[in-house]
Design a protein around this motif. Sequence first.
Motif, PDB file in Angstrom:
ATOM      1  N   ASN A   1       0.823  -1.203   0.000  1.00 50.74           N
ATOM      2  CA  ASN A   1       0.000   0.000   0.000  1.00 50.74           C
ATOM      3  C   ASN A   1       0.862   1.259   0.000  1.00 50.74           C
ATOM      4  N   VAL A   2       1.975   1.207   0.725  1.00 51.32           N
ATOM      5  CA  VAL A   2       2.912   2.330   0.738  1.00 51.32           C
ATOM      6  C   VAL A   2       3.542   2.503  -0.642  1.00 51.32           C
ATOM      7  N   VAL A   3       3.952   1.381  -1.246  1.00 54.20           N
ATOM      8  CA  VAL A   3       4.561   1.428  -2.582  1.00 54.20           C
ATOM      9  C   VAL A   3       3.581   2.007  -3.597  1.00 54.20           C
ATOM     10  N   ILE A   4       2.351   1.526  -3.573  1.00 55.14           N
ATOM     11  CA  ILE A   4       1.342   1.979  -4.526  1.00 55.14           C
ATOM     12  C   ILE A   4       1.082   3.472  -4.394  1.00 55.14           C
ATOM     13  N   HIS A   5       1.074   3.954  -3.170  1.00 56.30           N
ATOM     14  CA  HIS A   5       0.787   5.371  -2.939  1.00 56.30           C
ATOM     15  C   HIS A   5       1.993   6.262  -3.213  1.00 56.30           C
ATOM     16  N   ARG A   6       3.177   5.826  -2.783  1.00 55.59           N
ATOM     17  CA  ARG A   6       4.331   6.734  -2.790  1.00 55.59           C
ATOM     18  C   ARG A   6       5.193   6.661  -4.041  1.00 55.59           C
ATOM     19  N   LEU A   7       5.335   5.485  -4.645  1.00 55.08           N
ATOM     20  CA  LEU A   7       6.271   5.361  -5.762  1.00 55.08           C
ATOM     21  C   LEU A   7       5.937   6.315  -6.906  1.00 55.08           C
TER      22      LEU A   7
ATOM     23  N   LEU B   1      10.070   5.399   0.392  1.00 53.15           N
ATOM     24  CA  LEU B   1       9.185   4.343   0.884  1.00 53.15           C
ATOM     25  C   LEU B   1       9.270   4.164   2.388  1.00 53.15           C
ATOM     26  N   TRP B   2      10.262   4.791   3.017  1.00 52.15           N
ATOM     27  CA  TRP B   2      10.478   4.586   4.451  1.00 52.15           C
ATOM     28  C   TRP B   2      10.186   5.836   5.277  1.00 52.15           C
ATOM     29  N   ALA B   3      10.300   6.997   4.673  1.00 54.89           N
ATOM     30  CA  ALA B   3      10.100   8.247   5.402  1.00 54.89           C
ATOM     31  C   ALA B   3       9.410   9.251   4.486  1.00 54.89           C
ATOM     32  N   PRO B   4       8.575  10.128   5.047  1.00 53.35           N
ATOM     33  CA  PRO B   4       8.194  10.223   6.458  1.00 53.35           C
ATOM     34  C   PRO B   4       7.203   9.139   6.871  1.00 53.35           C
ATOM     35  N   ARG B   5       6.871   9.111   8.134  1.00 49.55           N
ATOM     36  CA  ARG B   5       5.890   8.151   8.629  1.00 49.55           C
ATOM     37  C   ARG B   5       4.539   8.404   7.981  1.00 49.55           C
ATOM     38  N   SER B   6       3.760   7.335   7.837  1.00 49.27           N
ATOM     39  CA  SER B   6       2.432   7.460   7.226  1.00 49.27           C
ATOM     40  C   SER B   6       1.541   8.353   8.074  1.00 49.27           C
ATOM     41  N   ARG B   7       0.759   9.181   7.395  1.00 52.37           N
ATOM     42  CA  ARG B   7      -0.137  10.115   8.073  1.00 52.37           C
ATOM     43  C   ARG B   7      -1.507  10.112   7.405  1.00 52.37           C
TER      44      ARG B   7
ATOM     45  N   PRO C   1      -4.202  11.741   5.348  1.00 49.37           N
ATOM     46  CA  PRO C   1      -4.129  12.831   4.373  1.00 49.37           C
ATOM     47  C   PRO C   1      -5.054  13.990   4.691  1.00 49.37           C
ATOM     48  N   ASP C   2      -6.032  13.778   5.572  1.00 44.40           N
ATOM     49  CA  ASP C   2      -6.992  14.840   5.883  1.00 44.40           C
ATOM     50  C   ASP C   2      -6.548  15.706   7.059  1.00 44.40           C
ATOM     51  N   CYS C   3      -6.077  15.072   8.152  1.00 47.75           N
ATOM     52  CA  CYS C   3      -5.730  15.850   9.344  1.00 47.75           C
ATOM     53  C   CYS C   3      -4.249  15.807   9.678  1.00 47.75           C
ATOM     54  N   GLY C   4      -3.476  14.963   8.993  1.00 49.82           N
ATOM     55  CA  GLY C   4      -2.050  14.881   9.256  1.00 49.82           C
ATOM     56  C   GLY C   4      -1.676  14.029  10.447  1.00 49.82           C
ATOM     57  N   HIS C   5      -2.641  13.335  11.016  1.00 48.56           N
ATOM     58  CA  HIS C   5      -2.359  12.475  12.175  1.00 48.56           C
ATOM     59  C   HIS C   5      -1.381  11.371  11.793  1.00 48.56           C
ATOM     60  N   GLU C   6      -0.290  11.229  12.564  1.00 49.31           N
ATOM     61  CA  GLU C   6       0.700  10.194  12.297  1.00 49.31           C
ATOM     62  C   GLU C   6       0.152   8.834  12.715  1.00 49.31           C
ATOM     63  N   ILE C   7       0.203   7.885  11.772  1.00 45.25           N
ATOM     64  CA  ILE C   7      -0.354   6.559  12.033  1.00 45.25           C
ATOM     65  C   ILE C   7       0.533   5.813  13.018  1.00 45.25           C
ATOM     66  N   ARG C   8      -0.042   5.428  14.153  1.00 45.85           N
ATOM     67  CA  ARG C   8       0.712   4.679  15.160  1.00 45.85           C
ATOM     68  C   ARG C   8       0.736   3.198  14.794  1.00 45.85           C
ATOM     69  N   TRP C   9       1.690   2.465  15.407  1.00 51.80           N
ATOM     70  CA  TRP C   9       1.912   1.083  14.990  1.00 51.80           C
ATOM     71  C   TRP C   9       0.668   0.232  15.140  1.00 51.80           C
ATOM     72  N   PHE C  10      -0.101   0.446  16.229  1.00 54.68           N
ATOM     73  CA  PHE C  10      -1.284  -0.383  16.458  1.00 54.68           C
ATOM     74  C   PHE C  10      -2.455   0.034  15.571  1.00 54.68           C
TER      75      PHE C  10
END
Length: 293
Positions: free
Chosen positions: A24-30, A67-73, A75-84
């Motif tokens: 999902n990260v690759v699809i979005h960021r690449l 693909l590694w940085a920045p942490r996923s957030r 897109p609407d509020c910028g909240h950083e996605i926590r591991w859980f």
Amino acid sequence: MVGSETLDASIMGVMGLLIGSFLNVVIHRLPRMMERQWETECRQYASEAGLLNEVSISSNTSSTFNLWAPRSRCPDCGHEIRWFENIPVLSYVALRGRCSQCKARISPRYPAVELVTGALFFICAQKWGWTPATLMWSGFSAALLSLACIDWDTTLLPDDITLPLLWAGLLGATLHWIATPLPSAVLGAIAGYLSLWIVYWGFKLATGKEGMGYGDFKLFAALGAWFGWQALVPIILLASVIGAVIGIAMKLTSNLRGGKYVPFGPFLAGGGFAAMLWGPESVMRHILSMLSL
């Protein structure tokens, strides 16, 4: 009691869920990484040509974005996605498909990609057991799924995926990790590329328009490397039939995007998945039976 084969397949399925989260990260960021690279190259060219003041290209290309940085957030509020909040499928269900902060809707494609990847890894392990072939075909599945989603979203088929996929097929044939003989793989790669290249130029000379992109040539060449030249006809036939049906349906429902096009890469990927799961010969028989109806 669960057999060892089912247990091994289940382990691969869990690995697929985790890798699906990364896809999902690759699809979005690449694609965005490619756009930033193109922008940087344009700025460098403009600077070297003394045209920088005349060219307006605004983007913060100096910030780290890969693909590694920045942490996923969000897109609407910028909240950083926590591991859980990033556990495959489970987090989506627990959050009820909403951001934990702003409650914006999370696309259901995220868990769908994770589930499909997990299912493909499970099937590969069931079919080939705990062997190098399972790892090869699982990697093939991950790459093909990423390409299908990226092309559907952006009409791009990144060389960063298509070319390694091509070389991986040739390597697998060389090491006998896949069943395709090396001569057939080499001919498949050559024939796959040249066949769509000829179609591209024939269409362009006849209409003055481009019917497909160069990424389609490379993807078809990669499929030829994995399955051999004999598989190219059933793969392209299946991709064309499914693409035509979906394209007509989208046109009738006015869902065609700007430019009135439908990317071909996802349908090539569909043909590749069909060849992997059922074999090119079986795919060809089914196509002929459908066309005879």
